[in-house]
Design a protein around this motif. Structure first.
Motif, PDB file in Angstrom:
ATOM      1  N   LYS A 182     115.153  31.264  63.770  1.00 17.98           N
ATOM      2  CA  LYS A 182     115.214  32.707  64.009  1.00 17.98           C
ATOM      3  C   LYS A 182     115.413  33.006  65.500  1.00 17.98           C
ATOM      4  O   LYS A 182     116.206  33.878  65.882  1.00 17.98           O
ATOM      5  N   LEU A 210     121.120  47.091  64.531  1.00 15.38           N
ATOM      6  CA  LEU A 210     120.036  47.386  63.600  1.00 15.38           C
ATOM      7  C   LEU A 210     119.565  46.109  62.895  1.00 15.38           C
ATOM      8  O   LEU A 210     118.359  45.885  62.728  1.00 15.38           O
ATOM      9  N   SER A 211     120.524  45.270  62.495  1.00 14.01           N
ATOM     10  CA  SER A 211     120.173  43.995  61.868  1.00 14.01           C
ATOM     11  C   SER A 211     119.383  43.117  62.834  1.00 14.01           C
ATOM     12  O   SER A 211     118.438  42.431  62.451  1.00 14.01           O
ATOM     13  N   ARG A 213     117.443  44.158  65.285  1.00 15.62           N
ATOM     14  CA  ARG A 213     116.078  44.658  65.390  1.00 15.62           C
ATOM     15  C   ARG A 213     115.220  44.199  64.209  1.00 15.62           C
ATOM     16  O   ARG A 213     114.052  43.854  64.359  1.00 15.62           O
ATOM     17  N   ASN A 214     115.842  44.239  63.018  1.00 20.39           N
ATOM     18  CA  ASN A 214     115.110  43.779  61.823  1.00 20.39           C
ATOM     19  C   ASN A 214     114.758  42.296  61.933  1.00 20.39           C
ATOM     20  O   ASN A 214     113.645  41.882  61.591  1.00 20.39           O
ATOM     21  N   ASP A 215     115.742  41.513  62.402  1.00 21.44           N
ATOM     22  CA  ASP A 215     115.497  40.075  62.565  1.00 21.44           C
ATOM     23  C   ASP A 215     114.418  39.826  63.616  1.00 21.44           C
ATOM     24  O   ASP A 215     113.572  38.934  63.466  1.00 21.44           O
ATOM     25  N   GLN A 217     111.949  41.851  64.445  1.00 21.13           N
ATOM     26  CA  GLN A 217     110.658  42.214  63.878  1.00 21.13           C
ATOM     27  C   GLN A 217     110.135  41.121  62.944  1.00 21.13           C
ATOM     28  O   GLN A 217     108.955  40.763  62.963  1.00 21.13           O
ATOM     29  N   ALA A 218     111.074  40.593  62.119  1.00 22.23           N
ATOM     30  CA  ALA A 218     110.686  39.510  61.201  1.00 22.23           C
ATOM     31  C   ALA A 218     110.222  38.282  61.982  1.00 22.23           C
ATOM     32  O   ALA A 218     109.254  37.604  61.610  1.00 22.23           O
TER      33      ALA A 218
END
Length: 347
Positions: A182, A210-211, A213-215, A217-218
């Protein structure tokens, strides 16, 4: 196994039944040999049990057979008093049968035969076992049997705990691998954002951002979870270190362990700990059989091998043995430098 079987046979010996050794004691002793053979990896052929019994008789001598006949005569001629007087004989004979079986199985596992010195040691054990002074009352034997059963249960709990710890270690390695993937992906995306963006690709970049940011956060959630697991692993490792420290001090009272040794052992797998304990057991009871490889130059330390490339470093000072350090081929250079500083021949 040997101790518990010997005590069980001593318990049975007090029963006033003529020639009960043929129907009860001998089968118990045979089961002891079969169980030991199974635990030590079946290092013999299909007719191993009969072959092993023949070898044991050859090693310990026909005196054991004579002891069995004496037991039968005692219980026939003077049943109850005779049984009481033969308890030490039953205990000693069973103990040495097990001791001989273990030595033979161990030699077979190494594709070797028993040396004359080993055979003399077994004969000496037979003599010592028959002379051992202890409380042979029925209550004392029963209490000692219970104590050994409790030790067996404690050891089984210890093995189960180690298995759970190893499972935690494997889970942590998987989580670390996922986190690295990641992190690498996030770095690539950040590098793309830093590049110039043509006007016709703005919408695509916004979506990719946006993707990202999601990655991210994950990844943060994964990192937090990994930290929690690492904290759990550290606590488990400390508990394992304490268990090993208590166990080794009890099992090997004549050995002295350097500070930090148990922290090193706590990082070993269950199988490697067992291989290490085999060498510690030999150092405790018969150092001449330990797997000594060489002496470390410019130091008082010696190197022993265990579990493939495992290395155990010890220092012998008269009758005292100090366990200094463990390592492997990869850490050998650092270990040798530490030993030369800690146990220099100039000091």
């Amino acid at each position: 196994i040997i101790q518990l079987t010997a005590l069980t046979c001593a318990f049975v010996a007090v029963q006033p039944l003529p020639f009960h050794h043929l129907f009860i004691l001998s089968p118990i002793q045979l089961v002891m040999v079969i169980v030991m053979r199974r635990i030590m990896g079946r290092p013999m052929g299909h007719h191993a049990t009969s072959e092993l019994v023949a070898l044991i008789v050859g090693v310990v001598g026909w005196s054991v057979v004579a002891h069995q006949v004496i037991l039968g005569l005692y219980n026939t001629v003077i049943p109850f008093p005779g049984a009481l007087t033969t308890i030490p004989l039953v205990y000693g004979t069973t103990f040495v049968l097990g001791y001989a079986a273990k030595a033979i199985l161990d030699a077979r596992r190494r594709d070797q035969l028993l040396s004359r010195a080993e055979i003399r040691a077994i004969a000496k054990e037979l003599k010592n076992a028959h002379k051992e002074r202890r409380d042979w009352s029925l209550r004392a034997i029963t209490d000692e049997i219970q104590e050994w059963r409790e030790r067996a249960e404690l050891y089984q709990n210890y093995v189960s705990r180690e298995t759970r710890l190893e499972h935690h270690f494997q889970e942590l390695e998987i989580l670390r691998s996922e986190q690295e993937e990641k992190t690498h992906h996030i770095a690539e995306l950040e590098q793309q954002l830093a590049s110039a963006i043509p006007e016709d690709e703005v919408a695509e970049v916004v979506e990719e951002n946006l993707s990202l940011r999601n990655d991210l956060q994950a990844a943060r959630e994964l990192l937090e979870e990994t930290r929690q697991i690492e904290a759990l692993i550290n606590r488990s490792r400390e508990q394992r270190e304490n268990v090993l420290h208590h166990r080794f001090q009890k099992c090997y009272p004549s050995l002295r362990f350097e500070a930090g040794f148990f922290r090193q052992v706590a990082n070993l797998s269950h199988e490697r700990v067992h291989a290490l304990e085999r060498q510690l057991g030999l150092l405790q009871h018969d150092p001449s059989k330990a797997n000594f490889r060489c002496r470390i130059s410019d130091s008082r330390a010696e190197e022993l091998g265990f579990s493939g490339n495992g290395r155990l470093y010890v220092v012998r000072d008269g009758g005292r043995i100090s366990i200094a350090r463990i390592g492997d081929k990869g850490s050998q250079e650092k270990d040798v430098a530490w030993l030369r500083q800690r146990y220099s021949t100039r000091s």
